[in-house]
Design an enzyme around this catalytic site. Structure first.
Site, PDB file in Angstrom:
ATOM      1  N   LYS A  47       5.022 -45.058 -22.449  1.00  0.00           N
ATOM      2  CA  LYS A  47       4.097 -44.882 -21.353  1.00  0.00           C
ATOM      3  C   LYS A  47       2.348 -43.892 -21.217  1.00  0.00           C
ATOM      4  O   LYS A  47       3.048 -42.567 -21.922  1.00  0.00           O
ATOM      5  CB  LYS A  47       4.912 -44.072 -20.124  1.00  0.00           C
ATOM      6  CG  LYS A  47       3.816 -43.573 -18.538  1.00  0.00           C
ATOM      7  CD  LYS A  47       4.495 -43.118 -17.941  1.00  0.00           C
ATOM      8  CE  LYS A  47       4.359 -41.411 -18.158  1.00  0.00           C
ATOM      9  NZ  LYS A  47       2.674 -40.948 -18.361  1.00  0.00           N
TER      10      LYS A  47
ATOM     11  N   GLU B 206       6.630 -33.689 -30.007  1.00  0.00           N
ATOM     12  CA  GLU B 206       6.009 -33.331 -30.310  1.00  0.00           C
ATOM     13  C   GLU B 206       4.240 -32.092 -29.718  1.00  0.00           C
ATOM     14  O   GLU B 206       3.837 -32.663 -29.027  1.00  0.00           O
ATOM     15  CB  GLU B 206       4.851 -34.078 -31.387  1.00  0.00           C
ATOM     16  CG  GLU B 206       3.761 -33.535 -32.653  1.00  0.00           C
ATOM     17  CD  GLU B 206       2.355 -33.299 -31.889  1.00  0.00           C
ATOM     18  OE1 GLU B 206       2.074 -32.354 -32.188  1.00  0.00           O
ATOM     19  OE2 GLU B 206       1.413 -34.753 -32.007  1.00  0.00           O
TER      20      GLU B 206
ATOM     21  N   CYS C  71      -4.030 -31.389 -31.430  1.00  0.00           N
ATOM     22  CA  CYS C  71      -2.783 -30.203 -31.640  1.00  0.00           C
ATOM     23  C   CYS C  71      -3.196 -29.488 -32.405  1.00  0.00           C
ATOM     24  O   CYS C  71      -1.985 -28.273 -32.556  1.00  0.00           O
ATOM     25  CB  CYS C  71      -1.657 -31.137 -30.815  1.00  0.00           C
ATOM     26  SG  CYS C  71      -1.325 -32.664 -32.589  1.00  0.00           S
TER      27      CYS C  71
ATOM     28  N   GLU D 289      -2.908 -21.871 -26.144  1.00  0.00           N
ATOM     29  CA  GLU D 289      -3.775 -23.097 -27.021  1.00  0.00           C
ATOM     30  C   GLU D 289      -4.495 -23.516 -26.014  1.00  0.00           C
ATOM     31  O   GLU D 289      -4.541 -23.595 -25.143  1.00  0.00           O
ATOM     32  CB  GLU D 289      -2.689 -23.535 -27.408  1.00  0.00           C
ATOM     33  CG  GLU D 289      -3.604 -25.182 -27.974  1.00  0.00           C
ATOM     34  CD  GLU D 289      -2.455 -26.000 -27.670  1.00  0.00           C
ATOM     35  OE1 GLU D 289      -1.993 -27.156 -28.806  1.00  0.00           O
ATOM     36  OE2 GLU D 289      -1.305 -26.734 -26.355  1.00  0.00           O
TER      37      GLU D 289
END
Length: 481
Positions: free
Chosen positions: A174, A247, A281, A378
């Site tokens: 997905k 992750e 990331c 972040e």
């Protein structure tokens, strides 16, 4: 196919090797305009049972012959390569990245597939003598639920697809609802190349991902996305002890020592902080510069930021595209505005571009402190804070003072000092005089703390889609009963 024709493509889901009917659709926004430019199919919750049933049925044959799997994965890489332009145009239209970078993503996806197709899996025979036989075999788990993010929708999907399929699993994939079209295109390209049911691609808005994780059939969940969502995935998967690879986010530091050559270092830092418009990331999220060189470094970074061309990804010469979605655009803007209110200084950028779409220029901020959200959280966008330090122990302490631990880097002319410092950083991967030097298909990639569970890539990523089975008995040369 021309860029303005991306909306004319069949965007059907792929299940059991065929186009799969959807009960509805949802809009896909072009971040360069902020407007819906196409629609993607939305899988209904009551259709999940049949999707997973097809994947489970295909598993029984797919798991049997490794040589056949390698052959099919190689053919899949060739098929994807032949569709590079079609997939890249879709990727730029929905994700925003410049077209040449979208082409690179398709190419890298093929490279990852070929790597796993050709990966030699060593036999682990521990003993075979008169005293007995002992072997550790790696067996596939079954059906894998794979959920990919919007920043690198094709490449990060391939980090899951390639090792999972090579190990003998089947996959239900997905994509993010922000970037479904290129992944649906991937599924369409691979119809008839992979056996029916081996790779199934479905799409839909929330809560489709959560329903996939909760479903009884998949035995493994591989998820890439935010830490907060990853925590919910872990909690849901625990209900029936699904295996996990997560992750997740990062707040990746770069430490610049006083002897670093500033011209080369500034160029490297800028490239690693603003790759994919900072929506990566493992991008540099905060820079710690020795106080003796910080001012010059900030100015060099600011010059690079001012000269970068931000434009529609379809425009010739675009270096950075728009931020992918409105929520992320507002978050980046809010972090910069908050830093300024708290005393931070914007040296370059800092204001959205005056045009339609989610355009925000590369932004350099200094005079910030570790507790400001622009540093402590972040950003996942085109903004980088620069902080100063006096000694290496202080730099290491502050770099490690984060709930995240994905990647980091050390920049110095003294390699021995840099490697010693790198070993003290609490993260899954550290580079010297680069930032993502270890981001390769043959090296493990994963984070510590809130940055994830497990690793992807290399033989270690392959093992993550298997479970060990121990076979013991008499030595193979021994007489049988």
């Amino acid at each position: 196919m021309k860029p303005n024709h991306v909306g004319l493509i069949d965007h059907s889901m792929t299940v059991n090797g065929l186009a799969f009917p959807a009960s509805g659709t949802f809009g896909v926004i072009n971040p360069a305009t902020g407007e819906v430019f196409d629609h993607a199919p939305a899988l209904a919750p009551d259709q999940l049972d049949s999707v997973f049933a097809f994947a489970a049925e295909a598993f029984e044959q797919w798991k049997r012959v490794d040589r056949f799997r390698c052959e099919r994965l190689s053919a899949a890489a060739d098929a994807i390569e032949s569709a590079t332009e079609e997939l890249a145009l879709l990727l730029t239209a929905e994700q925003g990245k410049p077209l040449d970078q979208a082409r690179n993503e398709v190419t890298w996806s093929c490279d990852w597939m070929r790597y796993f197709a050709n990966l030699e899996i060593p036999r682990e025979v521990l003993r075979d003598d008169s005293g007995g036989y002992e072997e550790i075999c790696r067996r596939p788990m079954g059906v894998v639920a794979a959920i990919a993010p919007w920043n690198f929708p094709l490449l990060l999907a391939m980090w899951k697809i390639a090792p999972a399929l090579r190990a003998g699993n089947t996959v239900v994939l997905k994509p993010s609802p922000y970037t479904p079209l290129s992944t649906l295109g991937l599924g369409r390209v691979l119809r008839g190349v992979l056996p029916d049911g081996v790779l199934n691609v479905v799409s839909g808005p929330d809560p489709l991902g959560a329903l996939m994780v909760e479903h009884i059939v998949p035995r493994k969940v591989s998820f890439t996305g935010s830490t907060e969502t990853g925590k919910r995935v872990a909690a849901s998967a625990a209900k029936d002890l699904k295996r996990l690879t997560l992750e997740l986010g990062g707040n990746d530091p770069a430490i610049v020592l006083s002897d670093a050559p500033l011209q080369e270092t500034a160029a490297g830092l800028f490239a690693e902080a603003f790759a994919n418009n900072g929506q990566t990331c493992h991008a540099i999220k905060r820079i710690y510069a020795h106080e003796s060189i910080a001012d010059e470094l900030v100015e060099r970074l600011a010059v690079l930021a001012r000269n970068a061309r931000v434009d529609d990804g379809m425009a010739e010469g675009a270096e950075l595209g728009p931020i992918n979605n409105l929520a992320q655009f507002e978050r980046v803007k809010g972090l910069v505005d908050d830093a300024v209110r708290r005393g931070g200084r914007v040296v370059a950028g800092g204001t959205p571009l005056d045009r339609a779409g989610y355009f925000y220029p590369p932004t350099i901020v200094d005079c910030v402190t570790d507790d400001m959200p622009v540093v402590a959280e972040e950003q996942f966008g085109p903004v980088i804070p620069v902080l100063t330090f006096r000694d290496e122990d202080e730099a290491v302490l502050r770099a490690n003072n984060s709930p995240y631990g994905l990647t980091a880097s050390v920049w110095s002319a003294d390699l021995e000092s840099a490697y010693r410092l790198a070993a003290r950083l609490d993260c899954g991967q550290v580079s010297v005089n680069a930032h993502s030097g270890g981001l390769r298909m043959d090296l493990p990639f994963g984070g510590r703390k809130w940055s994830g569970i497990g690793v992807e890539n290399g033989i270690w990523g392959y093992y993550g889609f298997t479970e060990p089975q121990v076979i013991v008995g008499p030595g193979r040369g021994a007489a049988t009963i």
